[in-house]
Write an enzyme that holds these catalytic residues in place. Sequence first.
Site, PDB file in Angstrom:
ATOM      1  N   CYS A 431       0.849  -1.202   0.000  1.00 46.35           N
ATOM      2  CA  CYS A 431       0.000   0.000   0.000  1.00 46.35           C
ATOM      3  C   CYS A 431       0.876   1.240   0.000  1.00 46.35           C
ATOM      4  CB  CYS A 431      -0.904   0.010   1.218  1.00 46.35           C
ATOM      5  SG  CYS A 431      -2.268  -1.134   1.092  1.00 46.35           S
ATOM      6  N   GLU A 433       4.188   1.180   2.016  1.00 50.70           N
ATOM      7  CA  GLU A 433       5.289   0.858   2.906  1.00 50.70           C
ATOM      8  C   GLU A 433       6.655   1.177   2.298  1.00 50.70           C
ATOM      9  OE1 GLU A 433       2.213  -0.355   2.458  1.00 50.70           O
ATOM     10  OE2 GLU A 433       2.452  -2.493   2.807  1.00 50.70           O
TER      11      GLU A 433
END
Lengths: 787, 264
Positions: A431, A433
């Site tokens: 997502c 990171e």
Amino acid sequence: MTPRIKKLREQSLNAVNKISAERGLLVTEFYKNHVAFGDSIPVQRAKAFRHIIENKKVCINEGELIVGERGPAPKATPTYPEITVHSLQDLEILDTREKVWFKVGKETRKAFEEKIIPFWKGRSNRDRIMKSLPEDWHDAYDAGIFTEFMEQRAPGHTVAGNKIYKKGMLDIIDDIEFSISELDFQSDPKAFDKREELKAMKIAAETLILFADRHADKLEELAINEPSEERRAELKEMAKICRRVPANAPQTFHEALQYYWFVHLGVVTELNPWDSFNPGKLDSHLYPFYKKEVDAGTMTCEKAKEILHSFWIKFNNHPAPPKVGVTALESNTYTDFALINVGGVNEDGSDAVNEMSYIILDVIEEMRLLQPSSMVQLSKKNPEKFIQRAVKISKTGFGQPSIFNTDAIIQELTRQGKDIIDARNGGASGCVESGAFGTESYILCGYFNLPKILEITLHNGFDMRTQKQIGVKSGDPVSFNSMETLLKAFEKQVKHFVNIKVKGNNIIESIFMNHIPTPFLSLIIDDCVTTGTDYICGGARYNTSYIQGVGMGTITDSLTAFKKHVFEEKSISMPEFLNALNNNFEGNDQLHYNLVYKTPKYGNDDDYADEFLQEVFEIYYNAVTGHRSPRGAEYRINLLPTTCHVYFGSVMHASPDGRKAGVPVSEGISPVQGADTNGPTAVIKSAAKIDHLRTGGTLLNQKFSPSFFEDEEAIAKVSKLVRSYFRMDGHHIQFNVVNADTLRDAQKHPEKYRDLIVRVAGYSDYFNDLGEDLQDEIIRRTEHENV
Amino acid sequence: MGVIFDIKRFAVHDGPGIRATVFLKGCPLSCWWCHNPESWSLKSQDIIREVKLNGKTFCEEVTVGQEIEAKEVITQLLKERMVMEESGGGVTFSGGEPLMQPGFLLELLKLSKEEGFHTAVDTSGYVEKTHMEQILPFTDLFLFDLKVMDSVTHKKYTGVSNGLILENLVFISTKGKKIYLRIPVVDEVNNTLEETNSIIQFLGTNKIQVQQVDLLPYHHIGKSKYERFGIKYRMRGKEQMQKADMKEIKQQFENAGYKVKIGG
């Protein structure tokens, strides 16, 4: 888009997800026959990998330029029974559930019933894990305090760096041989373990060459019977490519992409790692190959695009492996989170945007596919033209690309102790990171329900839903006489649950280290080969374990509600307030109204409302940071929800911010749905009040109606909004550009909107594939924006 | 001290870049199509607002308009400084007619310039020339409203004739100020080729330099506000302007050499 790409794209969109028993049967056969009996665990794993690759069906689709499928056909999805075994009931759920079903054929069911389940039941890694986790872990897990990423999927979350564009598998085998020759059996107690691991890596490297050879054989065979002369030449050329790579370092653009794709298949066949592996900074990797060929006149820009199109479709053919048990029932998101990075900076820190960056942005816009997902890395050094091109694509409303702050990511990574070159070679994956591509194992451990912990605090450690004392006794809330006492109690509970979570993860990690090494993935991530250490055992140069905090908006607004109404204005007593929450505000309309409309909310650049965002951040940061994992990773935080904010809301009572029982909590660091009423500049100002540089990623979702993107000038202004947020060290921002009526119509007539993609939270998904509650939430978000 | 009724952040239609727009209360005009009838009166007004929650309606008394020190306004605007600077934006003073509070506006503009903000004033032009003159040194850009060229029609729809407005337009132009001309395009009022021609002619004759012409198509958004403020809404029966209707007018201005934007 050429006609054949159009056709391949259509086929990929129309292909039905199926469960394939192929991998499950092969891995069962391997272990059942005890062919590896007597080998060390890493060598067993490598041989199991080889057994699958040697025997799986080779699938080549008509007209494609990049070859290789994980299963026997597009969207035929394997299972990993050594990790987790699907029961017949799981298969039934997957086959019949409303959203994102995976069809289970008769033969497949039979294979599970007769071969796979009898062999693995009670013997999978998940069984080991569940038996080993302590009771307090199970209690907190059942209560919905946290989720666990690795109970059903292997620890993954890493991204390929640039190694594979420089080294073929034969070169890597040379490196392995060298590492073996350097082993110190005189004084290194791990010398034997390292030799076994290196032997396993060598088998894995040879296996990938074998896989490519099998494709070359098949391509040559197809060429013989191919009537079209043009395609025949192409098939022969593709066969040649498969003979060259991955054995050797790629020489051409086409070889580079085919090589990567074989590596991708190797990673996702060996195991089912979270989160999906991806090629990282694709424009930087491909540009030298592209330039060389375009300059030499051996390839046109159009041809490069067509190969990229074919590459894109391969990702879309590969949904994430489906889960088991209650997760299979609840989870309806099956994108595999491959996030291709574009832009950013070069190793020397200079602007990395090049011609290939724009070509890839074109490809993203033309393909409009769920997978691979895409993002742009925006550095202060990148040109306006680049960000404006990216924002313009966001306008088309399928949520890609999301935008990341390269300069912040580099600071996050170097702060964690990474070399600046490794940091510049990094980016974001999954997502949001942050990670150093090619050198880091940054495992996500699970989501952490911060608002639920406040609820537990308000019941002195007791969970109302499961009717168990799962927290510590942090004090009777009626005795709290100030925000300080409330926050102290909350902090105690957060620490308590973080400790349970970390202990659980360390147990799980040890189990993986002992039983499920990943020799193939270890070939790709440095310094596994050099140190003779598996990726899962700390072989990566950098190791991080993230716990992802969820519900920052909800908890911030909840605490502000206490401060204002209970402690400052004293308009309601603590017992009355708690009672109203337990009753879901029934009969307390005025209170509910005051909480929703008459309480300052996070997201409006109001210091009064944003104060507790910072407080909660510090409490959470301090509770997580400093723990260490068995493989030597440091625990760190990031703030993102995927779809977990829906689940986390469903296990909660009403919350003090006026959220009713069961309603989703806020996502990422976005304000509570509908609470931001001062516009996007106020939102970014509020969101920038936390220290993004001490996280490994935060997610900010900003909803826009298409009108914000109507012309070049408007797009330039949105681009400047992004730049402003990034100037304040914001990590990530994404746009949801849709209107509510469209979405409502899509709910009524899903058939008309098969291609409608929306941003959920950190990733995009087909609107039709979302559960109704999530659909409703996205409609609510959109409505708010249209007011 | 003055009276404002809103500060809008992320204002993207009120001049260059991302801006913060401060709405001052009070207006000498009462245009039929006005979107902000709450701005007409100089004083603050109490109205009842209805809010729905769980299917129930809650009524609350809301005061439109707030007495505020110029310094406090600047404090609010400073929150947007970073975004303004990054985007090449600034602050826009709108209304109402901001020059209905000339001293207050002057103070706001001076303080804004002290902070280094780019300043724009959105004016109807129906103001005393001396007031206009005193803000000139502190104003980087005028968003100047021009409605109708014919004085009688102007009076019918806005309540005042347009002599003073045209004089002021010529005046600020001769002073070399940057001007965006803003024309609300309203059905049956000024959406004709003749009207556009006479505007172009006026600009030409008086050698008025404008940076940009903003055509603002009339739409119904203001209607419910009129009911809330108990003001008669005179636009019933008038058609909303569609973007397509604006094409010809846009073309006319472009042919005359002007840069045109629809919607500002």
